[in-house]
Design a protein around this motif. Sequence first.
Motif, PDB file in Angstrom:
ATOM      1  N   SER A 520      42.780 -86.391  16.551  1.00  0.00           N
ATOM      2  CA  SER A 520      43.410 -85.810  15.376  1.00  0.00           C
ATOM      3  C   SER A 520      44.358 -86.815  14.738  1.00  0.00           C
ATOM      4  N   ALA A 521      44.656 -86.587  13.451  1.00  0.00           N
ATOM      5  CA  ALA A 521      45.511 -87.507  12.702  1.00  0.00           C
ATOM      6  C   ALA A 521      46.983 -87.199  12.862  1.00  0.00           C
ATOM      7  N   CYS A 522      47.344 -86.123  13.558  1.00  0.00           N
ATOM      8  CA  CYS A 522      48.740 -85.776  13.775  1.00  0.00           C
ATOM      9  C   CYS A 522      48.880 -85.176  15.166  1.00  0.00           C
ATOM     10  N   LEU A 523      50.105 -84.882  15.554  1.00  0.00           N
ATOM     11  CA  LEU A 523      50.393 -84.425  16.905  1.00  0.00           C
ATOM     12  C   LEU A 523      51.336 -83.240  16.831  1.00  0.00           C
ATOM     13  N   LEU A 524      50.995 -82.154  17.526  1.00  0.00           N
ATOM     14  CA  LEU A 524      51.812 -80.943  17.565  1.00  0.00           C
ATOM     15  C   LEU A 524      52.364 -80.781  18.969  1.00  0.00           C
ATOM     16  N   ASP A 525      53.695 -80.743  19.075  1.00  0.00           N
ATOM     17  CA  ASP A 525      54.321 -80.663  20.389  1.00  0.00           C
ATOM     18  C   ASP A 525      55.680 -79.995  20.257  1.00  0.00           C
ATOM     19  N   ASN A 526      55.902 -78.950  21.059  1.00  0.00           N
ATOM     20  CA  ASN A 526      57.199 -78.269  21.147  1.00  0.00           C
ATOM     21  C   ASN A 526      57.702 -77.793  19.784  1.00  0.00           C
ATOM     22  N   GLY A 527      56.822 -77.191  19.022  1.00  0.00           N
ATOM     23  CA  GLY A 527      57.229 -76.624  17.747  1.00  0.00           C
ATOM     24  C   GLY A 527      57.497 -77.638  16.660  1.00  0.00           C
ATOM     25  N   VAL A 528      57.105 -78.896  16.859  1.00  0.00           N
ATOM     26  CA  VAL A 528      57.328 -79.947  15.873  1.00  0.00           C
ATOM     27  C   VAL A 528      56.001 -80.653  15.622  1.00  0.00           C
ATOM     28  N   LEU A 529      55.689 -80.875  14.367  1.00  0.00           N
ATOM     29  CA  LEU A 529      54.465 -81.575  13.976  1.00  0.00           C
ATOM     30  C   LEU A 529      54.818 -83.016  13.645  1.00  0.00           C
ATOM     31  N   PHE A 530      54.219 -83.951  14.361  1.00  0.00           N
ATOM     32  CA  PHE A 530      54.442 -85.382  14.135  1.00  0.00           C
ATOM     33  C   PHE A 530      53.319 -85.921  13.257  1.00  0.00           C
ATOM     34  N   VAL A 531      53.683 -86.431  12.069  1.00  0.00           N
ATOM     35  CA  VAL A 531      52.717 -86.969  11.108  1.00  0.00           C
ATOM     36  C   VAL A 531      52.952 -88.472  10.997  1.00  0.00           C
ATOM     37  N   PRO A 532      52.030 -89.316  11.421  1.00  0.00           N
ATOM     38  CA  PRO A 532      52.225 -90.772  11.320  1.00  0.00           C
ATOM     39  C   PRO A 532      52.296 -91.228   9.868  1.00  0.00           C
ATOM     40  N   LEU A 533      53.131 -92.236   9.640  1.00  0.00           N
ATOM     41  CA  LEU A 533      53.246 -92.795   8.291  1.00  0.00           C
ATOM     42  C   LEU A 533      51.961 -93.490   7.866  1.00  0.00           C
ATOM     43  N   GLY A 534      51.233 -94.027   8.841  1.00  0.00           N
ATOM     44  CA  GLY A 534      49.977 -94.682   8.498  1.00  0.00           C
ATOM     45  C   GLY A 534      48.945 -93.727   7.929  1.00  0.00           C
ATOM     46  N   GLU A 535      48.931 -92.485   8.442  1.00  0.00           N
ATOM     47  CA  GLU A 535      47.998 -91.500   7.903  1.00  0.00           C
ATOM     48  C   GLU A 535      48.370 -91.116   6.474  1.00  0.00           C
ATOM     49  N   LEU A 536      49.670 -91.030   6.201  1.00  0.00           N
ATOM     50  CA  LEU A 536      50.097 -90.743   4.830  1.00  0.00           C
ATOM     51  C   LEU A 536      49.755 -91.896   3.899  1.00  0.00           C
ATOM     52  N   ALA A 537      49.997 -93.132   4.366  1.00  0.00           N
ATOM     53  CA  ALA A 537      49.684 -94.292   3.528  1.00  0.00           C
ATOM     54  C   ALA A 537      48.187 -94.407   3.284  1.00  0.00           C
ATOM     55  N   ARG A 539      46.267 -92.098   2.739  1.00  0.00           N
ATOM     56  CA  ARG A 539      45.933 -91.118   1.697  1.00  0.00           C
ATOM     57  C   ARG A 539      46.742 -91.331   0.426  1.00  0.00           C
ATOM     58  N   GLY A 540      47.351 -92.506   0.299  1.00  0.00           N
ATOM     59  CA  GLY A 540      48.033 -92.866  -0.939  1.00  0.00           C
ATOM     60  C   GLY A 540      49.447 -92.362  -1.072  1.00  0.00           C
ATOM     61  N   ILE A 541      50.099 -91.953   0.028  1.00  0.00           N
ATOM     62  CA  ILE A 541      51.470 -91.444  -0.020  1.00  0.00           C
ATOM     63  C   ILE A 541      52.342 -92.389   0.799  1.00  0.00           C
ATOM     64  N   ASP A 542      53.350 -93.013   0.160  1.00  0.00           N
ATOM     65  CA  ASP A 542      54.235 -93.894   0.900  1.00  0.00           C
ATOM     66  C   ASP A 542      55.305 -93.074   1.610  1.00  0.00           C
ATOM     67  N   ALA A 543      55.995 -93.731   2.541  1.00  0.00           N
ATOM     68  CA  ALA A 543      56.927 -93.023   3.414  1.00  0.00           C
ATOM     69  C   ALA A 543      58.108 -92.447   2.646  1.00  0.00           C
ATOM     70  N   ARG A 544      58.655 -93.218   1.716  1.00  0.00           N
ATOM     71  CA  ARG A 544      59.841 -92.738   1.002  1.00  0.00           C
ATOM     72  C   ARG A 544      59.508 -91.530   0.137  1.00  0.00           C
ATOM     73  N   ARG A 545      58.356 -91.560  -0.475  1.00  0.00           N
ATOM     74  CA  ARG A 545      57.952 -90.423  -1.301  1.00  0.00           C
ATOM     75  C   ARG A 545      57.753 -89.179  -0.449  1.00  0.00           C
ATOM     76  N   ALA A 546      57.137 -89.338   0.723  1.00  0.00           N
ATOM     77  CA  ALA A 546      56.926 -88.192   1.608  1.00  0.00           C
ATOM     78  C   ALA A 546      58.251 -87.646   2.127  1.00  0.00           C
ATOM     79  N   GLN A 547      59.180 -88.543   2.496  1.00  0.00           N
ATOM     80  CA  GLN A 547      60.486 -88.081   2.976  1.00  0.00           C
ATOM     81  C   GLN A 547      61.193 -87.244   1.926  1.00  0.00           C
ATOM     82  N   ARG A 548      61.228 -87.750   0.717  1.00  0.00           N
ATOM     83  CA  ARG A 548      61.939 -87.048  -0.348  1.00  0.00           C
ATOM     84  C   ARG A 548      61.307 -85.691  -0.642  1.00  0.00           C
TER      85      ARG A 548
END
Length: 608
Positions: A520-537, A539-548
Amino acid sequence: MWIGRILASLRHAGGNQGISASPAQPHVRQPGTPINAGLRLLTVDEILESNRELVGRIKLCYGCDAASFSADLLAPIRHYLAYVNQLPATMDSYFTADGGLARIGLETAFYALQATDSQIFAGRATISNRRVLEPRWRRATFIAGLCNELHRALSHVRVVDAKGSEWQPYLMPLSRWSKEKNLGRVHVRWQASQEARALGLFALPMIVPAETMCDLAQDNAIIVPHMLASIAGATMYHEHSVMYRLVRHAAALVIHRNLRSLNGGAPGRPAQHVARYLVEAMRELVLSHHGWQPNIGKSRLWYGQDGLFLVWPNGINDVVKLLEDERLPGIPDSATGVLDILESADLVRAQSAECRVWTIYPPGGTEPVEAIKLSSPSTILAVLTPRPSPLPLELSAEPAGQTPPDLPAAPSNDTAPVAQAMQADDSQRRGVAVPVEAPKHKRECMQLSLPEMGEMPPPTGEGPVEATDQGAAGTASTRTPREGSGKRHRAVLSAPMRLNPEVAVALTDIVGTLSGEPPSACLLDNGVLFVPLGELARRGIDARRAQRALADAGMLAAQPDGERIHTQEMHGAKVPGLLINAGCVSGLQLEKTSEKAHGGGHDAASSI
């Protein structure tokens, strides 16, 4: 005759007196013109002596012995002074006196170094690692502040001697060139040039030796990139750059204080250096704020054939609100003050000499909108990939009045009864009763009855359900059985409506991989979803834009350390990513519940 000569001499004397009585116009230096008096060059020791008090404050703030201070900070200071010598920083704005470029570098470096005492640069590192890297972070921040305005020596000034020989700033420092030419004075020519802060990186090897760079890069791979990005005025999208924020705040403070001292403590003309911070804020809003997407409903930006327009004053208020948290000195707190700065920096175009605000007519709007026109659309839209296309119309042109399309004509009175009779005759042949339309004069006071619905037989288990029709008895229709509890539910993103649509599309695609084939492209653990920045990039979304965007939507999971970007091991490698509240993902719980119930059924059957 002699009387005429006397009268003529009196008129000539009166004319000379009138000319001499007129006030002299102040001389204003224009770009491309040399300073007539010339610039007197000094040695490095003389420049250090004139800034002895400030250098002493830097040593006290650094808090070390004389040998360490001389090796860590005094060496780059001497190299910087040898490079810029007595050059002024600007022609007519701030630090215009001789030695202004050296002074602004020392003051910015001092305040940036002073601000490092209360900062944690590497929040995710261990305590022992932070203790080792902390001195390097402080020294790199000092160097970044020292060279913050270094680009001006390569882009805004030209230094020539009396014979016309020109100093080449890419080859050697100014002090070395003047020593080889045996020069005591030089002429400075100002040239109009667009700000290019990255040019300072070309002169950095003459100020920071290779040994210092190696020491800063020891046991880490982030200090030198952050320092170079700060000098070049670039933004680190994958990580929050504390160094860039400290240097930017220190530079704004130093310039603001110098401008106030030049104006006698009162605010003078709009400071053009603030325009840089305003443009950075607008670019961040374009990347992260849904309301700043061009040419959508209720957008702040409208892009047409006649240029890019920013809605006034709501668009400027968004910029002011974004910069309020940073508390940068010199940032105006009103939309009018921001417009004055943008106009002085030639970033906006006025509609006329009397009116700076335009009136535009966005498509689909009911009323005209007031807006300001940007000089170049790429000033803000250059950060978007792909770049938006302009609308095929001029927004400032008032649309011509359009008449609504003609509605289809109603049938005449003589043809209506014929149509009703034909419909009734056809209905009688099919055995279906159709109510006849009442006369027009009785339609308002007539109440129609609801049609009677035939009773539907209840479903019987999983077999086909038979239904009879009044017109065709004995015709059976089948219904597909409901799917059992073993169906797998796909994980979907349940995001708020205010989330940026492009970020929402990318996250939906990433979350959907949780219920697909591994990996999978992300990780779900202890009620928190971890989304890698590489997967966002990817798909054309940079880290700062996703954070905001995620922060505005309230989807980021709160962390004790306050950091938004974390590193986790995924598929055998440590990758940076964002932590999102797992409550924004639906479908996984249903899937687990369904599988659990299905498993319980098997257990019950086996026990029986």
